[in-house]
Design a protein around this motif. Structure first.
Motif, PDB file in Angstrom:
ATOM      1  N   HIS A  37       0.860  -1.188   0.000  1.00 27.50           N
ATOM      2  CA  HIS A  37       0.000   0.000   0.000  1.00 27.50           C
ATOM      3  C   HIS A  37       0.890   1.230   0.000  1.00 27.50           C
ATOM      4  O   HIS A  37       2.124   1.142   0.153  1.00 27.50           O
ATOM      5  N   LEU A  41      -3.842   4.274   0.749  1.00 25.30           N
ATOM      6  CA  LEU A  41      -4.168   3.777  -0.591  1.00 25.30           C
ATOM      7  C   LEU A  41      -3.755   2.315  -0.677  1.00 25.30           C
ATOM      8  O   LEU A  41      -2.565   1.982  -0.740  1.00 25.30           O
ATOM      9  N   TRP A  44      -4.729   0.193  -6.378  1.00 27.18           N
ATOM     10  CA  TRP A  44      -4.972   1.006  -7.574  1.00 27.18           C
ATOM     11  C   TRP A  44      -4.760   0.071  -8.752  1.00 27.18           C
ATOM     12  O   TRP A  44      -3.638  -0.214  -9.147  1.00 27.18           O
ATOM     13  N   ILE A 117      -9.923   1.740  -7.388  1.00 31.15           N
ATOM     14  CA  ILE A 117      -9.118   2.312  -6.311  1.00 31.15           C
ATOM     15  C   ILE A 117      -9.754   1.957  -4.963  1.00 31.15           C
ATOM     16  O   ILE A 117     -10.933   2.238  -4.743  1.00 31.15           O
ATOM     17  N   ILE A 119      -9.422   2.375  -0.751  1.00 34.67           N
ATOM     18  CA  ILE A 119      -8.848   3.205   0.303  1.00 34.67           C
ATOM     19  C   ILE A 119      -9.225   2.605   1.656  1.00 34.67           C
ATOM     20  O   ILE A 119     -10.396   2.252   1.887  1.00 34.67           O
ATOM     21  N   ILE A 167      -8.125  11.760   2.728  1.00 38.21           N
ATOM     22  CA  ILE A 167      -7.569  11.813   1.373  1.00 38.21           C
ATOM     23  C   ILE A 167      -8.199  12.966   0.607  1.00 38.21           C
ATOM     24  O   ILE A 167      -9.253  13.496   0.981  1.00 38.21           O
ATOM     25  N   MET A 232      -3.984  11.089  -5.862  1.00 40.17           N
ATOM     26  CA  MET A 232      -4.571  10.875  -4.542  1.00 40.17           C
ATOM     27  C   MET A 232      -3.617  11.435  -3.493  1.00 40.17           C
ATOM     28  O   MET A 232      -2.506  10.932  -3.306  1.00 40.17           O
TER      29      MET A 232
END
Length: 237
Positions: A37, A41, A44, A117, A119, A167, A232
């Motif tokens: 990560h 995040l 992706w 994506i 999170i 974020i 991001m």
């Protein structure tokens, strides 16, 4: 500090032939304990889906999920009763929370490419939620389009997507030869992906699908060709 991420060295899917994926972080058959990560995040994925195919219904929980359509059409359906189709430059958001099931399909005769994506939320157990936003394309041309921010960020009240994490997500489409700046302040970091085109960021050249880890450093982006970019920004971890 800037760290270049070469798309040619990213994880790749070895599964169904209808799907072509680039994994920015460990996911599915791609596992790298040194690349799990970047801050909050977690995932992706750059997914290209063949016509008439897609991801059948499957579950998620305790994850904030954003999908950004680069080309084609993405058709979403979920256990909350939502069913919507999004096209180029449009975005959907799903808070999986205590649990939700959904499917994602390409129901037209053209290629679908979208960013998947994930999170990490600031806590577990949120009530599941879904939303989508049909941004006008012109709102990102040669400027930053705010896409998502934290529920706790009172400064970005006009940013439509609210997530349970610290974020800020933006996109831009820089026409050839244009420049734009992006600030990453102390104790902050950002992950930038060049979705389409070619660009130079500070002294680093990026081509389609390349990425950049940015830590406590301001950048200037110079588009070599028309350049489609998503970024991001988040708390440093």
């Amino acid at each position: 500090m800037l760290k270049y991420v070469d798309s040619k060295k990213m994880g790749r899917n070895t599964g169904p032939d209808w799907l072509n994926s680039y994994f920015h972080f460990s996911f599915a058959e791609y596992y790298n304990p040194q690349n799990m990560h970047f801050g909050v995040l977690r995932v992706w994925n750059d997914d290209t889906v063949q016509p008439g195919t897609g991801f059948p219904t499957h579950p998620h929980r305790d994850m904030e999920i954003i999908s950004y359509v680069v080309e084609g059409e993405l058709t979403h359906a979920d256990s909350m009763g939502n069913q919507h189709t999004l096209s180029r430059g449009q975005v959907q958001y799903m808070s999986a929370g205590t649990g939700v099931a959904h499917s994602e399909y390409n129901n037209i005769k053209k290629i679908l490419r979208f960013m998947q994506i994930w999170i990490l939320p600031d806590r577990q157990g949120y009530t599941p939620n879904y939303g989508d936003y049909r941004f006008e394309w012109k709102t990102r041309v040669d400027q930053w389009l705010p896409i998502a921010t934290s529920y706790n960020n009172n400064k970005n009240k006009l940013t439509p997507i609210k997530v349970h994490a610290d974020i800020n997500m933006y996109a831009t489409y820089l026409t050839k030869g244009k420049k734009i700046k992006f600030e990453v302040h102390k104790n902050r970091q950002a992950y930038l992906v060049l979705l389409e085109g070619n660009a130079r960021i500070n002294d680093i050249a990026l081509t389609k699908r390349d990425a950049l880890e940015i830590t406590e450093e301001n950048i200037e982006i110079h588009s070599i060709d028309d350049a489609h970019i998503a970024v991001m920004e988040m708390a440093k971890q």
